[in-house]
Design an enzyme around this catalytic site. Sequence first.
Site: not given
Ligand SMILES: NC(=O)c1ccc[n+]([C@@H]2O[C@H](COP(=O)([O-])OP(=O)(O)OC[C@H]3O[C@@H](n4cnc5c(N)ncnc54)[C@H](OP(=O)(O)O)[C@@H]3O)[C@@H](O)[C@H]2O)c1
Length: 285
Positions: A11-13, A39, A63, A103, A127, A150
């Site tokens: 994912g991004q992070l 996980i 998710y 979040t 969510y 964001w």
């Molecule tokens: N994006 C935002 O704007 C935002 C804002 C506030 C907080 N956050 C939080 O910040 C954190 C990082 O966000 P992000 O944007 O980096 O998320 P992301 O890009 O959606 O990455 C999440 C990753 O989790 C993986 N994943 C899905 N199901 C899984 C499983 N069962 N076991 C292991 N990995 C699994 C996904 O793989 P697949 O793609 O293959 O499913 C994806 O690579 C999250 O906790 C999110 O809730 C995000």
Amino acid sequence: MKTILVTGANGQLGNELKYLENSFTDFKFIFTDKQALDITNNEAILSFFKINEIDFCINTAAYTAVDNAENDQENAMLLNATAVKYLAEVCKEFNAKLIHVSTDFVFDGKGNIPLKEKNKPNPLSVYGATKLKGEEFALEKDALVIRTSWLYSTFGNNFVKTMLRLGTERDELNIIADQFGTPTYARDLAKAILDIISNNKVENIKGLYHFSNKGEASWFDFTKEIFSISNINCKANPIPTTKYPTPAERPKYSVMDKSKIVDDFGVVLKDWKVSLKECIEKLNI
Ligand SMILES: NC(=O)c1ccc[n+]([C@@H]2O[C@H](COP(=O)([O-])OP(=O)(O)OC[C@H]3O[C@@H](n4cnc5c(N)ncnc54)[C@H](OP(=O)(O)O)[C@@H]3O)[C@@H](O)[C@H]2O)c1
């Protein structure tokens, strides 16, 4: 040498943590994607921790499809809450420190001053509700929970990349101007997490914290800045949320107060516009 396990590393992070690996040479990193460590599979987590000696686990898996979650509550709960419970319990059992990311969408956004950790959450979406449950499971087991907002990155799909694409394809775009938050470069969050681990005693690394870049913006402000940095001539029109209904309701105001993470861990915050410019410059290389 301490070992850091990163879950959800595609994912991004997760990718930003990978990018920083070479700047944090005091640690050994193990990056796992869904295939290497799912996980939601408690047995798989247990076996993983039995085989590998883990000191820190940074859970970036989630998710994150906010609108899809409205009709997919079971899977969102499984990944954002139940899986976090599994991780938190196993980390506790193996004496590893869990660092979990949450979040700003845990808030209802009805106020207009930056939200502190002690403000009462009241999620508007599935969510947000599932992420709040995950926080509770993590905190019960002495994890560090960092709420962010964001997120964007050079990796994966996000608002910045979407606007860069649409801005070159279209002459004008309607953008929501009555939801306020703080855009956050995932690389800054990744660095903040690794700095916290590097610079603090492990027994102090726990509790609930807010982290984002500095300042605040609406999606409209964010878009204007993306276009300005990139010299994109697309016209952005400000619209109210009512003109762009989405399955999941978003908080109107979810700017977070970051003083606790700055005071307790010495985290240095960067202005959202400075970080945005950095990210866009990286994208253009
Ligand atoms: N994006 C935002 O704007 C935002 C804002 C506030 C907080 N956050 C939080 O910040 C954190 C990082 O966000 P992000 O944007 O980096 O998320 P992301 O890009 O959606 O990455 C999440 C990753 O989790 C993986 N994943 C899905 N199901 C899984 C499983 N069962 N076991 C292991 N990995 C699994 C996904 O793989 P697949 O793609 O293959 O499913 C994806 O690579 C999250 O906790 C999110 O809730 C995000």
